[in-house]
Structures are given as structure tokens and as C-alpha cells.
Design a protein around this motif. Structure first.
Motif, mmCIF file in Angstrom:
data_model
loop_
_atom_site.group_PDB
_atom_site.id
_atom_site.type_symbol
_atom_site.label_atom_id
_atom_site.label_comp_id
_atom_site.label_asym_id
_atom_site.label_seq_id
_atom_site.Cartn_x
_atom_site.Cartn_y
_atom_site.Cartn_z
ATOM 1 N N ARG A 65 0.830 -1.208 0.000
ATOM 2 C CA ARG A 65 0.000 0.000 0.000
ATOM 3 C C ARG A 65 0.862 1.255 0.000
ATOM 4 N NH1 ARG A 65 -4.977 0.572 -1.410
ATOM 5 N NH2 ARG A 65 -5.647 -1.048 0.029
ATOM 6 N N ARG A 66 2.009 1.195 0.644
ATOM 7 C CA ARG A 66 2.890 2.378 0.712
ATOM 8 C C ARG A 66 3.269 2.879 -0.669
ATOM 9 N NH1 ARG A 66 6.819 0.638 5.763
ATOM 10 N NH2 ARG A 66 5.078 0.364 7.207
ATOM 11 N N LYS A 67 3.277 1.986 -1.643
ATOM 12 C CA LYS A 67 3.591 2.372 -3.027
ATOM 13 C C LYS A 67 2.460 3.195 -3.641
ATOM 14 C CE LYS A 67 6.174 -1.901 -3.710
ATOM 15 N NZ LYS A 67 6.199 -3.187 -4.416
ATOM 16 N N ARG A 68 1.298 3.197 -2.979
ATOM 17 C CA ARG A 68 0.113 3.872 -3.504
ATOM 18 C C ARG A 68 -0.399 4.929 -2.524
ATOM 19 N NH1 ARG A 68 -1.958 2.220 -7.735
ATOM 20 N NH2 ARG A 68 -1.787 0.229 -8.739
ATOM 21 N N MET A 69 0.537 5.651 -1.911
ATOM 22 C CA MET A 69 0.147 6.716 -0.986
ATOM 23 C C MET A 69 0.826 8.018 -1.388
ATOM 24 S SD MET A 69 -0.049 4.769 2.693
ATOM 25 C CE MET A 69 -0.720 6.213 3.516
ATOM 26 N N ILE A 70 0.135 9.111 -1.121
ATOM 27 C CA ILE A 70 0.627 10.420 -1.537
ATOM 28 C C ILE A 70 0.043 11.498 -0.616
ATOM 29 C CG2 ILE A 70 -1.254 10.830 -3.180
ATOM 30 C CD1 ILE A 70 0.945 11.963 -5.085
ATOM 31 N N VAL A 71 0.694 12.639 -0.585
ATOM 32 C CA VAL A 71 0.157 13.813 0.104
ATOM 33 C C VAL A 71 -0.380 14.755 -0.967
ATOM 34 C CG1 VAL A 71 0.730 15.865 1.456
ATOM 35 C CG2 VAL A 71 1.682 13.651 2.101
ATOM 36 N N THR A 72 -1.601 15.201 -0.787
ATOM 37 C CA THR A 72 -2.198 16.191 -1.680
ATOM 38 C C THR A 72 -2.560 17.398 -0.832
ATOM 39 O OG1 THR A 72 -4.385 15.249 -1.364
ATOM 40 C CG2 THR A 72 -3.144 14.454 -3.244
ATOM 41 N N HIS A 73 -1.924 18.489 -1.094
ATOM 42 C CA HIS A 73 -2.169 19.692 -0.296
ATOM 43 C C HIS A 73 -2.903 20.707 -1.154
ATOM 44 C CE1 HIS A 73 -0.764 23.365 2.038
ATOM 45 N NE2 HIS A 73 -1.570 22.696 2.817
ATOM 46 N N TRP A 74 -4.153 20.929 -0.799
ATOM 47 C CA TRP A 74 -5.003 21.828 -1.574
ATOM 48 C C TRP A 74 -4.768 23.272 -1.163
ATOM 49 C CZ3 TRP A 74 -7.233 19.072 -5.266
ATOM 50 C CH2 TRP A 74 -7.400 17.714 -5.046
ATOM 51 N N TYR A 75 -4.978 24.171 -2.080
ATOM 52 C CA TYR A 75 -4.826 25.595 -1.810
ATOM 53 C C TYR A 75 -6.199 26.254 -1.779
ATOM 54 C CZ TYR A 75 0.140 25.043 -2.476
ATOM 55 O OH TYR A 75 1.437 24.666 -2.332
ATOM 56 N N ASN A 76 -6.347 27.240 -0.930
ATOM 57 C CA ASN A 76 -7.618 27.947 -0.797
ATOM 58 C C ASN A 76 -7.457 29.420 -1.120
ATOM 59 O OD1 ASN A 76 -9.526 25.970 0.126
ATOM 60 N ND2 ASN A 76 -8.271 25.797 1.953
ATOM 61 N N PRO A 77 -8.480 30.008 -1.628
ATOM 62 C CA PRO A 77 -9.751 29.438 -2.062
ATOM 63 C C PRO A 77 -9.599 28.766 -3.436
ATOM 64 C CG PRO A 77 -9.790 31.800 -2.439
ATOM 65 C CD PRO A 77 -8.467 31.478 -1.768
ATOM 66 N N PRO A 78 -10.191 27.604 -3.617
ATOM 67 C CA PRO A 78 -9.994 26.851 -4.855
ATOM 68 C C PRO A 78 -10.479 27.567 -6.105
ATOM 69 C CG PRO A 78 -11.671 25.824 -3.486
ATOM 70 C CD PRO A 78 -11.050 26.914 -2.675
ATOM 71 N N LEU A 79 -11.463 28.433 -5.975
ATOM 72 C CA LEU A 79 -11.930 29.141 -7.168
ATOM 73 C C LEU A 79 -10.914 30.162 -7.664
ATOM 74 C CD1 LEU A 79 -13.759 32.204 -6.377
ATOM 75 C CD2 LEU A 79 -14.115 30.437 -4.671
ATOM 76 N N LEU A 80 -9.992 30.589 -6.792
ATOM 77 C CA LEU A 80 -8.948 31.527 -7.189
ATOM 78 C C LEU A 80 -7.601 30.851 -7.404
ATOM 79 C CD1 LEU A 80 -9.731 34.501 -4.782
ATOM 80 C CD2 LEU A 80 -10.427 34.230 -7.174
ATOM 81 N N MET A 81 -7.414 29.700 -6.768
ATOM 82 C CA MET A 81 -6.133 28.971 -6.856
ATOM 83 C C MET A 81 -6.417 27.508 -7.188
ATOM 84 S SD MET A 81 -4.239 30.628 -3.550
ATOM 85 C CE MET A 81 -2.652 29.932 -3.913
#
Length: 88
Positions: A65-81
Motif C-alpha cells: 500500500r505504501r507504493k500507492r500513498m501520496i500527500v495532496t495539499h489543496w490551496y484555498n480558495p480553490p476558485l482563485l487557486m
């Protein structure tokens, strides 16, 4: 919208699962360990952490499973970024 407390029913057919629980390492480790067992093998598990290391969060997860893990860091506000940082 549907709300459910049955994690297995919610994630068993998912290809991508993103967690966004509070920034507590033990909480994220326990959740990922549970998701590892509930999700299909090819599912990608992601975290929306902004401060914890992925290697630390994967401590209780199977090597496959470790081969299929990631960090996704979203930026706010999504409509502008409309971007998302991906890291491993």
C-alpha cells in the motif's frame, strides 16, 4: 449527498481516498491502517496534511500500500487557486 458511518461501504469500491482528519499523527496512522484493510489493493490513499511526513503516517500500512500513498495539499480558495501540490 449521502452520509454514512460505514467506512467499508464507503471506500470498498474507491480508486482514490483522501483523508482530512485533524493533524494528529496517531489518528492518521490508525485511519490509514484501517483504510489499508478496507480499500481494494489498487486504491490510492492520500492525506491532506500540511505538516506531517508521509513516511510517518504510513507506519502501520502494508509495504504494498505504501507504493500507492501520496500527500495532496489543496490551496484555498480553490476558485482563485485551482492547484494542488502532490508529494511523496
Amino acid at each position: 449527498m449521502t452520509v454514512s458511518w460505514d467506512k467499508k461501504a464507503v471506500v470498498e469500491d474507491c480508486e482514490f481516498v483522501l483523508e482530512s482528519v485533524p493533524e494528529k499523527l496517531d489518528l492518521k496512522q490508525e485511519l490509514f491502517a484501517e483504510l489499508d484493510k478496507l480499500c481494494k489493493p489498487e486504491a490510492v490513499l492520500a492525506s491532506n496534511t500540511s505538516s506531517l511526513k508521509l513516511a510517518d503516517m504510513m507506519k502501520l500500512v502494508s509495504p504494498e500500500r505504501r507504493k500507492r500513498m501520496i500527500v495532496t495539499h489543496w490551496y484555498n480558495p480553490p476558485l482563485l487557486m485551482p492547484i494542488c501540490e502532490l508529494s511523496y
